[in-house]
Design an enzyme around this catalytic site. Structure first.
Site, PDB file in Angstrom:
ATOM      1  N   GLY A  64       0.814  -1.212   0.000  1.00  0.00           N
ATOM      2  CA  GLY A  64       0.000   0.000   0.000  1.00  0.00           C
ATOM      3  C   GLY A  64       0.850   1.266   0.000  1.00  0.00           C
TER       4      GLY A  64
ATOM      5  N   GLY B  17       0.973   5.530   1.256  1.00  0.00           N
ATOM      6  CA  GLY B  17       0.715   6.185   2.541  1.00  0.00           C
ATOM      7  C   GLY B  17       1.810   5.879   3.553  1.00  0.00           C
ATOM      8  N   HIS B  18       2.838   5.129   3.114  1.00  0.00           N
ATOM      9  CA  HIS B  18       3.940   4.735   3.987  1.00  0.00           C
ATOM     10  C   HIS B  18       5.262   5.337   3.520  1.00  0.00           C
ATOM     11  CE1 HIS B  18       1.237   1.942   5.871  1.00  0.00           C
ATOM     12  NE2 HIS B  18       1.054   1.261   4.754  1.00  0.00           N
TER      13      HIS B  18
ATOM     14  N   ASP C 215      -1.816  -8.154   1.214  1.00  0.00           N
ATOM     15  CA  ASP C 215      -0.594  -8.364   0.426  1.00  0.00           C
ATOM     16  C   ASP C 215      -0.380  -9.856   0.151  1.00  0.00           C
ATOM     17  OD1 ASP C 215      -0.195  -5.660   0.649  1.00  0.00           O
ATOM     18  OD2 ASP C 215       1.442  -5.778   2.076  1.00  0.00           O
TER      19      ASP C 215
ATOM     20  N   HIS D 270      -0.034   0.009  10.774  1.00  0.00           N
ATOM     21  CA  HIS D 270      -1.157   0.905  10.534  1.00  0.00           C
ATOM     22  C   HIS D 270      -1.816   1.373  11.815  1.00  0.00           C
ATOM     23  CE1 HIS D 270      -0.614  -2.005   7.349  1.00  0.00           C
ATOM     24  NE2 HIS D 270      -0.735  -0.971   6.556  1.00  0.00           N
TER      25      HIS D 270
END
Lengths: 332, 210
Positions: A55, A57-58, A111, A220
């Site tokens: 994903g 946003g990291h 994932d 998260h």
């Protein structure tokens, strides 16, 4: 509360951040039409190549580590979400230069589902692909239940080491074996002082009281158990380092890599103060630090805290770690 | 009764509608146990379903339609939901050949193949607090029912809903929620709820037509 963030539309977050990454690193990477981040030198590569997914946003993970000597193609998903298998299949086909592809997957539910569907499809086509899973978070299961351990920042040094081995011309089996060896010898633990927000919805992903911290927080902000009153940097470093050394069963005389990974809202000052204690504490125990990084590597929106990743090193792993690489956020 | 392409279109459109209408509720449920974006993903999946239905020419085989739709859904970037929902549809396609109408026996067959496909990528069982808590009982209901197709699907929607409600009693074993352990008790699993909404919407959609 309305989010106070420099974004345009929540809908376009992923697209715009990937464009920004590619535009600001035009000499190293490119963004394809189907949103893959590709090493610009991939077309000339005559070696094992490396593909990963995860994903967004990291940032800078994971796409910030695409480039010669690390990842050849990253398949970014949406914010905190795995991409689907098609783009991974396309990425593997594009990456394969005849020597095979190492496919690195972090152990998170989405994932792994995508990774497994991808492997099924590429194996059906007879492609030479080996999947390595990173699952080094020590907080939610004992070492023997690796499948229940999350993949945290350890994927990044693993990309570096696998990339170093691939650059030396090792075969896919050898690169995979080296990556697996590193994976088996690393351990990560996270601490959070404030949870993350989801940049698309504006909601807090998790909350902690003002005077609390949580050791064992996932990537998260999903919990991991150890909530306690806020501690000093030194106290926190010792709590975490003891747990890591114990998990990996590190003995006096061994050599370690130590990585402090800021979660996004903890300052470099704080990270360096934590690193200082980790380094001195290991020295006192007669454990040598042979590689170290203090930086924001794998972050999550607004989260305060950090991860400590340690890995048992030998001369071979250290050579791959020190091999040249050029990516947007890691250069050797 | 047989489910014709018109029925499938109406059913799927209605499912997509109800999923979209509930997307905020699904995200709220997910913010308790996950990262709060299940509704965002489900909204995207619903849009993929709507677009596919709109573009569905009657000469496209049901098998090919489901297979394409499944792969398109897998392409929705949204963590686990994309691969899982996509596999439900490619799994339905596995049970079909060149049929354009689905009778009771074929319905049993395609939901069996769909469940098999899903079990091929996920080890989640009933009680693990996942979408399987709604999907497995719904498929079992279809497989074991002797009623007419409409009743059969209605019952499936009912047990899917019960299955989703039951998840409040379970400790999460999969996904990000599993890290909450016993703290996940007392909350509904958003994945199970979205599956139950899918069945509920589908039943409403085909009722309108009949």
């Amino acid at each position: 509360m309305k989010m106070k963030k420099f974004i345009n539309s929540p809908k376009n977050l992923t697209q715009e951040l990937l464009e920004g990454l590619a535009l600001s690193n035009g000499d190293t990477i490119e963004l394809t039409e189907n949103n893959l981040i590709v090493n610009k030198k991939l077309k000339d590569a005559d070696r094992v190549t490396i593909v990963t997914l995860g994903g967004t946003g990291h940032e800078p993970a994971i796409s910030g580590f695409v480039g010669d000597g690390m990842v050849d193609i990253s398949v970014p998903g949406d914010i905190c979400a795995a991409p689907g298998p098609q783009r991974c299949i396309e990425a593997i086909k594009m990456a394969d230069k005849g020597k095979g592809v190492l496919f690195v997957v972090l152990n998170h539910a989405g994932d792994m589902l995508t990774g497994n569907l991808t492997m099924k499809a590429v194996q059906k086509e007879g492609m030479n692909v080996i999947k390595v899973v990173t699952q080094e978070d020590i907080s939610n299961a004992p070492r023997e239940r690796g499948e229940d351990r999350r993949g945290l920042v350890g994927c990044v040094p693993l990309y570096k080491i696998a990339g170093g081995a691939a650059a030396e011309g090792k075969s896919l089996e050898e690169v995979a074996q080296i990556a697996q060896k590193f994976s088996d010898n690393m351990a990560t633990l996270a601490v959070a002082a404030r949870g993350a927000t989801h940049p698309a919805t504006g909601n807090m992903i998790s909350t902690l009281d003002e005077d609390e911290m949580e050791v064992g927080m996932g990537q998260h902000g999903e919990g991991g158990g150890g909530r306690m009153k806020m501690k000093t940097a030194d106290e926190t470093a010792v709590i975490m380092m003891d747990a890591l050394l114990n998990d990996l069963n590190v003995k006096t005389g061994e050599k370690l890599m130590v990585m402090i990974n800021g979660s996004g809202a903890t300052t470099l000052m704080e990270q360096l103060i934590v690193y200082r204690k980790c380094h001195k504490y290991l020295e006192e125990k007669g454990i040598e630090v042979v590689a170290s990084v203090v930086d924001e590597i794998l972050t999550v929106q607004e989260a305060a805290g950090f991860q400590i990743c340690i890995a048992r090193m030998d001369d071979e792993l250290l050579r791959y770690w020190n091999a040249p690489c050029k990516t947007p956020y890691f250069i050797r | 009764m047989k489910l014709t392409i018109i029925d499938w279109k109406n059913g799927l459109k209605s499912s997509a509608k109800i999923l979209k209408e509930n997307n905020e509720m699904l995200s709220e449920l997910d913010s308790v146990t996950g990262d709060g974006d299940h509704g965002v993903t489900i909204h995207k999946i619903a849009e993929v379903i709507e677009t596919a239905v709109e573009k569905w020419e009657n000469d496209i085989l049901l098998k090919n339609f489901f297979d394409d739709l499944g792969w398109k859904i897998m392409g929705v970037s949204g963590g686990s939901a994309g691969p899982l929902w996509g596999t439900i549809f490619t799994g339905l396609a596995d049970g079909l050949e060149d049929e354009q109408e689905v009778d009771k026996d074929i319905l049993k067959k395609i939901f069996s193949s769909s469940m098999d496909a899903l079990k091929g990528i996920s080890n989640a069982k009933v009680g693990d607090k996942t979408m399987m808590d709604a999907f497995i009982p719904a498929v079992e209901e279809i497989k074991n029912s002797n009623k007419n197709m409409q009743e059969m699907l209605k019952d499936a929607a009912k047990v899917a809903k019960e299955g989703a409600e039951n998840t409040v009693n379970f400790i999460a074993k999969f996904g990000r929620a599993k890290n909450l352990k016993e703290k996940s008790l007392g909350h509904k699993d958003p994945g199970a709820v979205s599956i139950s909404l899918f069945f509920e919407g589908f039943v409403k959609g085909i009722e309108k037509n009949s």
